[in-house]
Write a protein that holds these residues in place. Structure first.
Motif, PDB file in Angstrom:
ATOM      1  N   THR A  21       2.469  -2.866   2.947  1.00  0.00           N
ATOM      2  CA  THR A  21       1.857  -3.314   1.490  1.00  0.00           C
ATOM      3  C   THR A  21       1.456  -1.661   1.063  1.00  0.00           C
ATOM      4  O   THR A  21       0.739  -0.692   2.045  1.00  0.00           O
ATOM      5  CB  THR A  21       1.454  -3.808   0.783  1.00  0.00           C
ATOM      6  OG1 THR A  21      -0.116  -3.914   1.406  1.00  0.00           O
ATOM      7  CG2 THR A  21       2.309  -4.923   1.410  1.00  0.00           C
ATOM      8  N   ASN A  22       1.705  -1.321  -0.161  1.00  0.00           N
ATOM      9  CA  ASN A  22       0.716  -0.058  -1.404  1.00  0.00           C
ATOM     10  C   ASN A  22       1.502  -0.602  -2.487  1.00  0.00           C
ATOM     11  O   ASN A  22       1.864  -0.099  -2.821  1.00  0.00           O
ATOM     12  CB  ASN A  22       0.730   1.484  -0.963  1.00  0.00           C
ATOM     13  CG  ASN A  22       0.356   2.553  -1.380  1.00  0.00           C
ATOM     14  OD1 ASN A  22       0.784   2.355  -2.723  1.00  0.00           O
ATOM     15  ND2 ASN A  22      -0.845   2.798  -0.386  1.00  0.00           N
ATOM     16  N   PRO A  23       0.202  -1.742  -2.921  1.00  0.00           N
ATOM     17  CA  PRO A  23       0.365  -1.999  -4.170  1.00  0.00           C
ATOM     18  C   PRO A  23      -0.262  -1.204  -5.197  1.00  0.00           C
ATOM     19  O   PRO A  23      -1.330  -0.477  -5.072  1.00  0.00           O
ATOM     20  CB  PRO A  23       0.227  -3.583  -4.046  1.00  0.00           C
ATOM     21  CG  PRO A  23      -0.748  -3.043  -3.169  1.00  0.00           C
ATOM     22  CD  PRO A  23      -1.065  -2.044  -2.785  1.00  0.00           C
ATOM     23  N   GLY A  24       0.055  -2.025  -6.972  1.00  0.00           N
ATOM     24  CA  GLY A  24      -0.757  -1.206  -7.847  1.00  0.00           C
ATOM     25  C   GLY A  24      -0.228  -2.110  -8.781  1.00  0.00           C
ATOM     26  O   GLY A  24      -0.078  -3.253  -8.032  1.00  0.00           O
ATOM     27  N   THR A  25      -0.821  -2.024  -9.813  1.00  0.00           N
ATOM     28  CA  THR A  25      -0.992  -3.217 -10.943  1.00  0.00           C
ATOM     29  C   THR A  25      -0.019  -3.986 -11.289  1.00  0.00           C
ATOM     30  O   THR A  25      -0.632  -5.160 -10.917  1.00  0.00           O
ATOM     31  CB  THR A  25      -1.160  -2.273 -12.201  1.00  0.00           C
ATOM     32  OG1 THR A  25      -2.804  -1.804 -12.387  1.00  0.00           O
ATOM     33  CG2 THR A  25      -1.674  -3.502 -13.571  1.00  0.00           C
ATOM     34  N   SER A  26       1.132  -3.530 -10.958  1.00  0.00           N
ATOM     35  CA  SER A  26       2.612  -4.756 -11.059  1.00  0.00           C
ATOM     36  C   SER A  26       2.076  -5.182 -10.175  1.00  0.00           C
ATOM     37  O   SER A  26       3.698  -6.642 -10.148  1.00  0.00           O
ATOM     38  CB  SER A  26       3.642  -4.054 -11.454  1.00  0.00           C
ATOM     39  OG  SER A  26       3.675  -2.523 -10.944  1.00  0.00           O
ATOM     40  N   MET A  28       0.113  -6.913  -8.477  1.00  0.00           N
ATOM     41  CA  MET A  28      -1.370  -7.592  -8.566  1.00  0.00           C
ATOM     42  C   MET A  28      -1.151  -8.977  -8.566  1.00  0.00           C
ATOM     43  O   MET A  28      -1.665  -9.904  -7.427  1.00  0.00           O
ATOM     44  CB  MET A  28      -2.130  -7.698  -9.327  1.00  0.00           C
ATOM     45  CG  MET A  28      -2.842  -6.126  -9.384  1.00  0.00           C
ATOM     46  SD  MET A  28      -3.822  -5.917  -7.518  1.00  0.00           S
ATOM     47  CE  MET A  28      -2.516  -5.385  -6.733  1.00  0.00           C
ATOM     48  N   VAL A  31       0.219 -10.067  -4.790  1.00  0.00           N
ATOM     49  CA  VAL A  31      -0.994  -9.572  -3.660  1.00  0.00           C
ATOM     50  C   VAL A  31      -2.113 -10.721  -4.658  1.00  0.00           C
ATOM     51  O   VAL A  31      -1.860 -11.338  -2.794  1.00  0.00           O
ATOM     52  CB  VAL A  31      -1.517  -8.220  -4.109  1.00  0.00           C
ATOM     53  CG1 VAL A  31      -3.143  -8.929  -3.244  1.00  0.00           C
ATOM     54  CG2 VAL A  31      -1.439  -7.235  -4.420  1.00  0.00           C
ATOM     55  N   LEU A  44      -1.661  -2.524   5.210  1.00  0.00           N
ATOM     56  CA  LEU A  44      -1.791  -1.559   4.170  1.00  0.00           C
ATOM     57  C   LEU A  44      -2.146  -0.394   4.594  1.00  0.00           C
ATOM     58  O   LEU A  44      -2.192   0.157   5.780  1.00  0.00           O
ATOM     59  CB  LEU A  44      -3.222  -1.791   3.028  1.00  0.00           C
ATOM     60  CG  LEU A  44      -3.637  -0.522   2.538  1.00  0.00           C
ATOM     61  CD1 LEU A  44      -2.783  -1.074   1.425  1.00  0.00           C
ATOM     62  CD2 LEU A  44      -5.345  -1.152   1.796  1.00  0.00           C
ATOM     63  N   ALA A  45      -1.396   0.255   4.007  1.00  0.00           N
ATOM     64  CA  ALA A  45      -0.607   1.840   4.053  1.00  0.00           C
ATOM     65  C   ALA A  45      -1.162   2.700   3.186  1.00  0.00           C
ATOM     66  O   ALA A  45      -1.234   1.768   1.870  1.00  0.00           O
ATOM     67  CB  ALA A  45       0.895   2.371   4.941  1.00  0.00           C
ATOM     68  N   LEU A  46      -1.905   3.755   3.668  1.00  0.00           N
ATOM     69  CA  LEU A  46      -2.319   4.835   2.250  1.00  0.00           C
ATOM     70  C   LEU A  46      -1.447   5.684   1.396  1.00  0.00           C
ATOM     71  O   LEU A  46      -1.656   6.408   0.896  1.00  0.00           O
ATOM     72  CB  LEU A  46      -3.479   5.312   2.719  1.00  0.00           C
ATOM     73  CG  LEU A  46      -4.554   5.208   2.895  1.00  0.00           C
ATOM     74  CD1 LEU A  46      -5.420   5.653   3.827  1.00  0.00           C
ATOM     75  CD2 LEU A  46      -5.254   3.771   2.248  1.00  0.00           C
ATOM     76  N   PHE A  47      -0.027   5.824   2.127  1.00  0.00           N
ATOM     77  CA  PHE A  47       0.881   5.979   0.891  1.00  0.00           C
ATOM     78  C   PHE A  47       2.373   5.588   1.724  1.00  0.00           C
ATOM     79  O   PHE A  47       2.451   5.336   2.507  1.00  0.00           O
ATOM     80  CB  PHE A  47       1.452   8.148   1.911  1.00  0.00           C
ATOM     81  CG  PHE A  47       2.258   8.616   2.175  1.00  0.00           C
ATOM     82  CD1 PHE A  47       2.670   9.215   0.528  1.00  0.00           C
ATOM     83  CD2 PHE A  47       3.372   9.123   2.808  1.00  0.00           C
ATOM     84  CE1 PHE A  47       3.483   9.801  -0.488  1.00  0.00           C
ATOM     85  CE2 PHE A  47       4.313   9.868   2.200  1.00  0.00           C
ATOM     86  CZ  PHE A  47       5.190  10.007   1.468  1.00  0.00           C
ATOM     87  N   GLU A  48       3.003   5.533   0.897  1.00  0.00           N
ATOM     88  CA  GLU A  48       4.399   4.693   0.678  1.00  0.00           C
ATOM     89  C   GLU A  48       5.636   5.562   1.927  1.00  0.00           C
ATOM     90  O   GLU A  48       6.061   4.385   3.085  1.00  0.00           O
ATOM     91  CB  GLU A  48       5.457   4.962  -0.057  1.00  0.00           C
ATOM     92  CG  GLU A  48       4.694   4.143  -1.667  1.00  0.00           C
ATOM     93  CD  GLU A  48       3.766   5.051  -2.182  1.00  0.00           C
ATOM     94  OE1 GLU A  48       3.128   6.336  -1.279  1.00  0.00           O
ATOM     95  OE2 GLU A  48       3.164   5.078  -3.561  1.00  0.00           O
ATOM     96  N   HIS A  71       5.080   0.387  -5.882  1.00  0.00           N
ATOM     97  CA  HIS A  71       4.878   0.680  -6.292  1.00  0.00           C
ATOM     98  C   HIS A  71       5.142   1.106  -7.589  1.00  0.00           C
ATOM     99  O   HIS A  71       5.640   2.347  -7.560  1.00  0.00           O
ATOM    100  CB  HIS A  71       3.219   1.203  -7.020  1.00  0.00           C
ATOM    101  CG  HIS A  71       2.342   1.072  -8.394  1.00  0.00           C
ATOM    102  ND1 HIS A  71       2.266  -0.594  -9.035  1.00  0.00           N
ATOM    103  CD2 HIS A  71       1.961   1.824  -8.947  1.00  0.00           C
ATOM    104  CE1 HIS A  71       1.921   0.286 -10.091  1.00  0.00           C
ATOM    105  NE2 HIS A  71       0.835   1.239 -10.174  1.00  0.00           N
ATOM    106  N   LEU A  72       6.935   0.495  -8.268  1.00  0.00           N
ATOM    107  CA  LEU A  72       7.385   1.072  -9.450  1.00  0.00           C
ATOM    108  C   LEU A  72       7.982   2.001  -8.669  1.00  0.00           C
ATOM    109  O   LEU A  72       8.239   2.285  -7.376  1.00  0.00           O
ATOM    110  CB  LEU A  72       6.531   1.174 -10.839  1.00  0.00           C
ATOM    111  CG  LEU A  72       5.866   0.362 -11.809  1.00  0.00           C
ATOM    112  CD1 LEU A  72       5.018   0.604 -11.437  1.00  0.00           C
ATOM    113  CD2 LEU A  72       5.677   0.243 -13.193  1.00  0.00           C
TER     114      LEU A  72
END
Lengths: 514, 514
Positions: A21-26, A28, A31, A44-48, A71-72
């Motif tokens: 995962t590397n999620p954002g608002t959309s 949530m 998550v 979790l990763a810090l880059f897709e 994320h989008l």
């Protein structure tokens, strides 16, 4: 149960229990659903690019898909290169790509993009869920697509409201068809070609370069006088002492052409007809000779083990007659590092059942013969040619196989594209030893500069090929991401540090300065 | 002269003298041409997101396009997120994307991909050159497209043989049309709305938030009782002492709605009608009240300065009457860092004519009022919402404006997407001070988790929002990429290190631990 929870339950019930995962608002609500549903490990990763490469590595080792959470459009875009590599590796994956709520898309907010347009070039299947009641069914379809042989990329786009509105409960995944069988005629014709003996070659990849596929192919070759060869790149080739050894189509065109010069009949076991990696002004694209007959025994989606068994029967080959690799250990080298000496070190240290993720590029061209007699191990290669695949695939392999040692061999140029993978290795305490070949140049391009007929690089061109100003400090970068590390520049140092890295659990990085 | 040389000459003759690059085999002839053609500065990056973000930053400061050099579909894919951001920022750029030689594409080699398909979602113009004789003309067209107001993304795909075959010599760029004028009716109607005084707002971006645009808008507001406001995000907003101050539409929906509650008439100067960044279950997408009249004074492609001048004349406003910001310096804060105290430090240290690239996300929500009275400076924001834009845009700004100080303010989560930018800063010795806000969480997502109605994150969800296991060591990562650095966790430390970074030439990174 909202749409997000119905999707997560569908994934877990459908056998997907890892999500990179590397999620954002959309995303949530997706998550949030993880708190409610047991059975999903989220990494979790810090880059897709790490996310999608990890999904590739996971599939290669498990043969079942992981999910990704992106994320989008731009998040998917960041994962595009390693999805390209995964698609070319025939790895299955279920991408969950967040999208604005359906009512919000029309306003063209900053993150609005043509997500389907971005997804299609790297996907076999793309769908945008239209409402929360459809999400579980769409998810089940995505799993079905991803799991269908030989493995496919399914990208499910999930508008926010389809996650937060009331869903319809989990859906079962439709039955996944087993691999199709090769036709009798395909087997019979292969047998006819093999009767001609010398000048016939089995070109293998996929199941054909796993232990049993190689044993069968080796037996057939032994019986008929044919040769076996693996594709230039393979998703997972099983090799080492006690297995049938196989060479690969070399990257440089002249060597490849020479290796295939005497092949008059080529039987393709999942493999593609061999072509050059790039086109060059004065070199052929097709690596086989004019008039070489190409015969497909199995497509990628077909059952190569079954086909090879039938072919072995047809020619009277017995698997126990296949010539297997004897164990051997190269002489221990000493002093400054060079590619041949590095290969000898590897031949001494690769542990049994290791997963070797190879992104060594030029440094690695000698590795194969020196490591052939090491204990049995898997060898993973870059199938799509986009560098930056190595460390993310190692992450996925490490998650898939926590009981095995993962060895990631990575050029310094390649490693920088997805350097963020180191942090995920540290966070998940993955048992990965990373060796960075620090030659401080895009070495391959110096050869390619000449290969494409551009002569020798001048000062400005050379500046685009060297990465030694400043030198990259891999030990410092690893430290900054929580991975213990060491820098060495001798064979003795490499041997000692590799043994240390492989002996201790968790990640370890070795900067090998050439 | 081969096609590649004809293209490089066309670029240089057409005013493009910077190329941000991450090349591969298929771009080697383009690289070779750099040795033969004077006038092109090539800036290498180790990841394509740096390349494309740098082109965005370059355009924002120069108003003329840079070129990028990218390696086939996956290289373009790696640059996609920052091309998305650049497109949303209305930045012009000429992407040169290498492709297999035309005769080689049919063989579906590992790197073969649908490059046009990948390019379209982030481009205004996409073209694949068909032969070497066409390359120069295609390049000239790309420059023309990229330079056409308000700035566009042109992606030119260059098969290898179109670079190495004999070309046709450089081509001149067609005349670029000046920005169109707003219609008389658009100006007249705006004047009528302004006559109604209170309840009218000028919403500004583009040229409208540069020094002269703001002066004109401020004069109009002063004369008519209207309010001025800037878009939530702006490509380059000119502010500080002596300039007309302007607030921005806030990110949180409730605050934005409140700020716009009394607006009955909104005059759009390049700006988009204000909408929420994301859609939420119980919040509006449209931030203005029902019945608010929206009137467009200028499109993005139109001449806002001319329109504002005509509008000022129509309402009898004089630019010298515009109320300008008085200089002020916030009280020097002390002790542990928090967002308000950080803002006060910034208000003390921003130097005259600085370029501030702001990717502070949550940490930065207080920055605006505290820095309003600093010496005049430019403020650059993320226009596409894809994080990882900050350091690459700073690279481009630094290349474009070697005589100005660049200050990149970057959240730790954001910084990791394109951390490779640090190496290019070191290599080019760019005068950039990077401050990383190390709160060790995707802090914005904690708020968004609640905003989307998901309540409070549980343990597994929280694990996807925190990036503190392990902590990122920015000082080590910077060192590994050749950038001097320091870690601080107090206001005193931040003040001292920012002054040090801004006073010394070349890059400097400060890890500010919150």
């Amino acid at each position: 149960m909202n749409g997000a929870e119905s999707l997560v339950r569908t994934l877990v019930d459908g056998g997907i229990n890892v999500c990179f995962t590397n999620p954002g608002t959309s995303e949530m609500h997706f998550v949030a659903a993880l708190d409610k549903v047991d059975g999903m490990r989220c990494v979790l990763a810090l880059f897709e690019g790490v996310v999608t490469g990890a999904a590739d590595g996971y599939w290669r080792m498990k043969g079942t898909p992981a999910a990704t959470l992106l994320h989008l459009g731009p998040g998917l875009g960041n994962g595009l290169a390693n999805l390209h590599n995964a698609k070319k590796a025939n790895s299955g994956a279920v991408n969950i790509v967040g999208e604005h709520a359906t009512h919000h898309i029309q306003y063209d907010a900053p993150l609005t993009a043509d997500i389907e347009g971005i997804a299609w070039p790297v996907s076999h299947w793309v769908k945008t869920s239209t409402d929360a009641k459809a999400v579980a069914k769409d998810g089940a379809e995505a799993i079905h697509v991803a799991s269908t042989a030989p493995g496919q990329i399914a990208s499910l786009i999930l508008p926010g409201d389809t996650a937060w509105n009331e869903g319809s409960g989990p859906e079962a995944v439709p039955v996944i068809a087993p691999r199709a069988k090769a036709s009798d005629e395909a087997v019979r014709h292969a047998a006819r070609l093999l009767e001609k003996g010398e000048g016939t070659m089995l070109l293998l990849t996929g199941e054909g370069v796993k232990e049993r596929g190689l044993a069968l192919a080796g037996a057939i070759a032994q019986k008929t006088g044919a040769r076996i060869l693996a594709q230039g790149s393979n998703a997972c080739l099983q090799r080492g002492a006690g297995r049938v050894p196989v060479d690969r189509v070399p990257f440089p065109v002249p060597q490849a052409v020479e290796m295939l010069a005497d092949v008059q009949r080529m039987i393709l076991v999942e493999a593609r007809p061999p072509v050059a990696f790039f086109g060059y002004p004065d070199r052929p694209s097709v690596l086989t000779q004019d008039g070489c007959e190409l015969h497909r025994l199995t497509e990628l989606s077909e059952d190569s083990i079954d086909a090879l068994e039938r072919l072995a029967d047809a020619v009277g080959a017995k698997i126990e007659d296949a010539p297997v690799q004897q164990p051997f250990t190269p002489e221990v080298p000493a002093g400054a590092l060079d590619p041949a000496k590095i290969a000898a070190v590897l031949g001494n240290v690769i542990p049994e059942n290791a997963i070797v993720v190879d992104e060594s590029v030029t440094t690695g061209r000698n590795f194969y013969p020196f490591t052939a007699g090491a204990p049995p191990h898997d060898w993973l290669q870059n199938m799509g040619g986009s560098i930056g695949y190595g460390m993310p695939v190692a992450v996925g392999a490490g998650v898939a196989c926590p009981d095995r040692k993962v060895l990631a061999l990575v050029g310094d140029g390649s490693g920088m594209y997805t350097v963020q993978a180191l942090w995920t290795m540290a966070r998940e305490n993955l048992d990965i030893t990373v060796v960075i070949w620090a030659n401080r140049t895009y070495q391959i391009l110096k050869g390619e500069f000449n290969n494409v007929g551009a002569g020798n690089p001048g000062m400005k061109a050379k500046d685009m090929l060297d990465i030694d100003r400043p030198d990259l400090g891999w030990v410092d970068m690893a430290k900054g991401m929580g991975v213990p590390s060491a820098r060495i520049d001798t064979c003795e140092g490499l041997m000692a540090e590799m043994r240390r890295g492989l002996a201790t659990p968790g990640p370890y990085l070795i900067e090998a300065v050439l």
